[in-house]
Design an enzyme around this catalytic site. Sequence first.
Site, PDB file in Angstrom:
ATOM      1  N   SER A 141      26.920  44.809  68.266  1.00  0.00           N
ATOM      2  CA  SER A 141      25.646  44.103  68.407  1.00  0.00           C
ATOM      3  C   SER A 141      25.572  42.978  67.397  1.00  0.00           C
ATOM      4  O   SER A 141      26.139  43.068  66.296  1.00  0.00           O
ATOM      5  CB  SER A 141      24.470  45.061  68.188  1.00  0.00           C
ATOM      6  OG  SER A 141      23.250  44.344  68.122  1.00  0.00           O
ATOM      7  N   TYR A 154      20.777  52.014  63.345  1.00  0.00           N
ATOM      8  CA  TYR A 154      21.500  51.326  64.427  1.00  0.00           C
ATOM      9  C   TYR A 154      22.432  50.259  63.866  1.00  0.00           C
ATOM     10  O   TYR A 154      23.610  50.181  64.238  1.00  0.00           O
ATOM     11  CB  TYR A 154      20.483  50.707  65.381  1.00  0.00           C
ATOM     12  CG  TYR A 154      21.096  49.972  66.554  1.00  0.00           C
ATOM     13  CD1 TYR A 154      21.550  50.665  67.668  1.00  0.00           C
ATOM     14  CD2 TYR A 154      21.186  48.584  66.557  1.00  0.00           C
ATOM     15  CE1 TYR A 154      22.105  49.993  68.753  1.00  0.00           C
ATOM     16  CE2 TYR A 154      21.737  47.902  67.637  1.00  0.00           C
ATOM     17  CZ  TYR A 154      22.187  48.615  68.736  1.00  0.00           C
ATOM     18  OH  TYR A 154      22.735  47.940  69.798  1.00  0.00           O
TER      19      TYR A 154
END
Length: 247
Positions: A141, A154
């Site tokens: 990401s 995350y």
Amino acid sequence: MNNLENLNILITGASGGIGTSLSKTFASTNANLFLVGSTEEKISKLRDEVLHRDNINYFAVDLSQRENVSKFCDSIIEEYGGISVIINNAGITEDSIFMRMSDSAWDKVFAINLNASMLICRKFIRGMIKNKWGRIVNISSVVASTGNPGQSNYVATKGALNGLTKSLALEVATRGVTVNCISPGFIDTAMTAKLTDDQKLKITERIPMGRMGTGNDISSLVLFLVGNEASYITGQNIHVNGGLYLP
């Protein structure tokens, strides 16, 4: 472009937004697909959206449990001989500001986003080395590079996945195995569909291209990376974000 016919290709998180695009893209290659989702309900929906073919296999696996991941991988090796292409796409979020984040939220995100990817790679990498050919693509990401408030768990998993990609790439570089990472920016999926119009506007205003990406923007790059045309690309983290972040 890519001759992947008869190769065994594993895609985790196959029922999500990017995962569904990956599944549809690779279903057109005549490879043997092993599509993993988290529940039978999601897998059933994916099966309806993709194709019913003998060489497309669907599995519901709880990737948060090490035992489940190991048993699943062992069953694939025993029945099908192994996997030639791994696409580690599965990922979840359990957002909270850091000082209020629970141990369970931290552990679950690490279990699925990082540990499952590590276990899957470790299970199948030996077969790739033996065959002197293999491809691993990890879906990371953009926030692993930029950080993001409220997503420390995350972001930490995706940053670690980037590091794992580089180290593993160096270990197997002489064995015909490539390992790469893709870092999507904001992609138009069910997750972003939950945002309000105002939130979407603020996001797109930050993106030089003025739009969110699509699942195909990711799956087309994955398709390239697993082909022989990309055989000299390894250990890379490729950003796909419309100019939002320029490393």
